[in-house]
Design a protein around this motif. Sequence first.
Motif, mmCIF file in Angstrom:
data_model
loop_
_atom_site.group_PDB
_atom_site.id
_atom_site.type_symbol
_atom_site.label_atom_id
_atom_site.label_comp_id
_atom_site.label_asym_id
_atom_site.label_seq_id
_atom_site.Cartn_x
_atom_site.Cartn_y
_atom_site.Cartn_z
ATOM 1 N N ALA A 1 4.651 5.959 13.772
ATOM 2 C CA ALA A 1 3.234 5.703 14.048
ATOM 3 C C ALA A 1 2.856 6.164 15.461
ATOM 4 O O ALA A 1 1.704 6.553 15.699
ATOM 5 C CB ALA A 1 2.923 4.224 13.864
ATOM 6 N N CYS B 1 7.192 9.470 5.446
ATOM 7 C CA CYS B 1 6.344 10.081 6.463
ATOM 8 C C CYS B 1 6.168 11.551 6.120
ATOM 9 O O CYS B 1 6.781 12.068 5.179
ATOM 10 C CB CYS B 1 6.953 9.925 7.859
ATOM 11 N N GLU C 1 3.573 11.628 10.765
ATOM 12 C CA GLU C 1 2.612 10.618 10.324
ATOM 13 C C GLU C 1 3.258 9.750 9.266
ATOM 14 O O GLU C 1 3.959 10.239 8.374
ATOM 15 C CB GLU C 1 1.350 11.268 9.756
ATOM 16 N N ALA D 1 2.854 16.159 10.911
ATOM 17 C CA ALA D 1 1.442 16.377 11.240
ATOM 18 C C ALA D 1 1.180 17.882 11.218
ATOM 19 O O ALA D 1 1.888 18.646 11.894
ATOM 20 C CB ALA D 1 1.122 15.792 12.609
ATOM 21 N N HIS E 1 -4.494 8.488 2.942
ATOM 22 C CA HIS E 1 -4.845 9.441 4.002
ATOM 23 C C HIS E 1 -6.057 10.268 3.558
ATOM 24 O O HIS E 1 -5.921 11.445 3.207
ATOM 25 C CB HIS E 1 -3.651 10.350 4.318
#
Length: 454
Positions: free
Chosen positions: A350, A368, A356, A371, A414
Amino acid sequence: MDLQHWLGRATHAIQEWADGHGPYQPHPSLQVDEDRLAAAFEEFTGRLKDNYPFFHPRYAGQMLKPPHPAAVVGYLTAMLINPNNHALDGGPATARMEREAVARLAGMFGYDTHLGHLTTSGTIANLEALFVARELHPGQGVAYSADAHYTHGRMCHVLGVQGHPVPTDDRGRLDLDALEDVLRTGRVGTVVLTAGTTGLGVVDPVHQALALKERHGVRLHVDAAYGGFFTLLAGADGPEGIDPEPWRAIARCDSVVVDPHKHGLQPYGCGAVLFRDPEVGRFYLHDSPYTYFTSADLHLGEISLECSRAGASAAALWLTFQLLPPTPDGLGRVLAAGRRAALRWADLIAASDVLELYQRPELDIVTCFPAVEPATLSAVDAASARVLADGMASADPVFLSTLRAGRESFAARHPKITADADGARVLRSVLMKPESETHLAWLHARVEEFARTR
């Protein structure tokens, strides 16, 4: 624990037992040339090197880790006798061990009464639970979360019953409103609740589903094959503590499955199925003209769909439970380390500028993705695949896995990621080994390094 020492004691103990039955001459057909054995063994051990290092914390890809040394010693010692836990005359000692170990599992879930046994896998354990459910609700189907393990759809097909996948909420839990819509049709007799999905480690709201059991008269089965031992952390103090309500509600469900070969530190294959009502044993009734004759007691084969089963599996689990019982202070400490590691890694991700978090872990599975710019599903998918491949190919490797998330699931978590594809792979790690807690800084740094590389 000195494994070599205890394996030496194991062979000595079994030889001493065997000698008590008098001498005999092994048949010459069983004799093999030592040189041929040496050559075959060299090739054998060489082939075994073609494996990932499941024992090492650098491996965090799947639900794989080595069994506890006590399980190894228990399994190999009993295997030298090779008992069959189908009937009492096939394995009297290990059959008793199985009953004792299964009783401890039943107590772990809060069952006051139970009927149960070990199986070779969670798949077979779930098959048995759904078999009993079919017999109790003939002509009715089975409902399960769309994120439940694929075994439920497959086993419904095997059993000839209709499977009903039910949508999930934005966290991956079974949607109870959608479930009730299905139950109102009257076509469902059994609901499968998952206590730890194998993709994300999500726990369905078992406690809230109890009202549906009363309202619609359905049977509740809990698939806790992966997550079951986390009940030991229910309500625990500290960061590793988890919401106790779903776990304590299992005691009021009709059946539950758990895999000791996952968090129970056992070798493959060791699953278990437990029924709260012992009377369901009537659905297993059968006879055999050459077994079940040594005792009037119930034989394990009389309450199992499987016939031959390795008594060594029961021995391994029994011995492990003597040292690390299924209690918060026993196996619970092992699970707590992995749970803390997962939560700590989620915090590091985080705070990362190159990773991400896909979803915060409920148990010990961390997800995860890198990015990326542009922030699209196709870019996320490509970047995740690259990190996975680069990590495995590195001279200092890290072994992860990927999870494919559909467009709708991704958008729920997301919404800023542009949906230019029907889904994307994200990086997935299972921190089952307690050593992951002390190896976490290295693991995070390596994944970040691969994520930065373009």
